[in-house]
Enzyme design. Structure first.
Site: not given
Ligand code: ARG
Length: 462
Positions: A283, A23, A156, A277, A325, A290
């Protein structure tokens, strides 16, 4: 190399098994706490006459040397040494000789690892709480300049009633406030000392657990030795607090993504937090929100991992528990990373007030105000609701807004409507009418902002 626990073994450990069980790759981060707790344990052993003062001095000095080497990244890790506890002890032995072996008197790796983990998570929780407050500060600072900026409040995802943008931001400040509280409550349960429980049953040596607890800044000791070495609910609780916090962040991120889409155009995110992009030159993508939204998935998953990890384990320690862990470390890292990136992003948000204000006009957002107007004229709310609904339908037919509907048109639907109706149909009037405690009226929001500031200043002092 012979193992520190190798006495009863005739054959060496399989090499792949060494790699499989190690570990050290992830528990190395516990070294400051491992050494700190070992130093205190060692001084306690000497105070209690379990080892001699000279032995204790040699061990503590050796541990300080090991810590220096680890700080400098000079101690190479090897899978044959399993974990951080073995690395520290084995280096100590190289440095000071066989007396190093006395450190593990009245102790087991089982109470040791639980102690290290609690110390580490306590520190992380304190850092997280400060970082949560820093993000709250940024939310409040942005709210401060947007008390009178109006946008459509949604239910909504449909335009519902206009609200102050500051009110919307303060909703997230409230969520963060509770996240901070949750972390504080988890801290109380993290901050109990397992050490002195030894393997599971306690120890025959006259240890002083209360002194150790005090020296290490614990509020108290785990009362039952079996619980002490096998409890991981402090990690589950922290993972849970992290998951809830990330759900809040994910929702905030989602709003930033929506608001910054050219479909809405409510805000412009800072260039430093967006990417372009490789094919579409126009873009500007909201990658940071995100990713925060995406990373909430793993933090929710980490909570699940811990719950499932523990659910079938008999008392007390089981090696399964080494798997606690990575999930909890990952949750803490992800939350702290997200906190940092959102805190840095918020001051760079450019708010397009007029776009927001125009959107607040769309979708008959003052239809409730029209119903409330009729209520004040004595019409029962249900009836008023129906009348306002009919007027909305009329607007849809004519292709106009409620405010653009002529008084004559309105009175055709209900004669109780008078010229004074115009005053309640504007977005500004609608927002300002909502002066109930916790509502969105500008003055109410200004008051809420002031209270939030005071609370935050107060909790910074604590
Ligand atoms: N690396 C181990 C863990 O994280 C330390 C405790 C090992 N204890 C044992 N009895 N093998 O759980």
């Amino acid at each position: 190399m012979s193992k520190l626990w190798g006495g009863r073994f005739a054959q060496p450990t399989d090499q792949f098994v060494e790699a499989f069980t190690a570990s050290i790759q992830y528990d190395a981060r516990l070294y400051p706490q491992d050494i700190q707790a070992s130093m205190v344990h060692c001084r306690m052993l000497a105070r209690q006459g379990i080892i001699s003062p000279a032995e204790a001095e040699a061990i503590v000095a050796g541990l300080a040397q090991v810590r220096q080497e680890l700080d400098a990244g000079q101690l190479p890790f090897q899978e044959s040494l399993e974990d951080i506890h073995m690395h520290v002890e084995s280096r100590l032995r190289e440095l000071i000789g066989p007396v190093a072996g006395k450190l593990h008197t009245a102790r087991s790796r089982n109470d040791q690892v639980a102690t290290d983990l609690r110390l580490h998570l306590r520190e992380q929780v304190d850092l997280m709480r400060a970082e949560v407050r820093a993000m709250q500060q940024q939310l409040l600072a942005l709210a401060e300049v947007h008390v009178e900026t109006v946008l459509p409040g949604l239910t909504h995802l449909q335009n519902a009633q206009p609200v102050s943008f500051a009110h919307h931001l303060l909703a997230y400040a409230e969520m963060l406030e509770r996240d901070g509280e949750r972390l504080g409550e988890v801290r109380r349960r993290i901050n109990q000392l397992p050490l002195g429980s030894a393997a599971l049953a306690g120890t025959p040596f006259p240890v002083d657990r209360l002194w150790v607890a005090q020296e290490l800044g614990f509020d108290g000791i785990c009362r039952n030795s079996m619980d002490a070495v096998s409890d991981r609910d402090f990690a589950m609780e922290l993972a849970s607090a992290c998951a809830v916090l990330m759900v809040h962040f994910s929702r905030f991120a989602e709003e930033l993504i929506l608001w910054s889409s050219p479909l809405l155009g409510f805000v412009e995110l800072p260039d430093a937090f967006c990417t372009g992009s490789s094919i579409m030159p126009q873009k500007k993508n909201p990658d940071i929100p995100e990713l925060v939204r995406g990373k909430s998935g793993r933090v929710i998953g980490n909570l699940n991992s811990l719950l499932v990890l523990m659910k079938g384990l008999p008392l007390t320690y089981n090696r399964d528990m080494q798997e606690d862990k990575e999930p909890i470390f990952d949750s803490v890292d992800t939350v702290r990373g997200s906190l940092r990136v959102l805190t840095d992003l918020i001051p760079g948000i450019q708010v397009r007030r007029t776009v927001m204000a125009q959107a607040a006009e769309v979708g008959f957002t003052t239809a409730t105000d029209l119903a409330d107007y009729l209520v004040r004229k004595g019409v029962p709310f249900r009836e008023a609701h129906a009348i306002s609904g009919r007027l909305v339908r009329r607007c849809v037919e004519l292709g106009c807004t409620l405010a653009q509907l002529s008084l004559a048109e309105m009175q055709q639907v209900d004669g109780r409507i008078e010229a004074d109706v115009q005053a309640v149909l504007t977005v500004q009037a609608s927002v300002n009418a909502r002066q109930s405690l916790g509502g969105t009226a500008f003055a109410t929001v200004r008051q809420a902002l002031q209270e939030a500031r005071a609370r935050l200043a107060d909790s910074c002092l604590k």
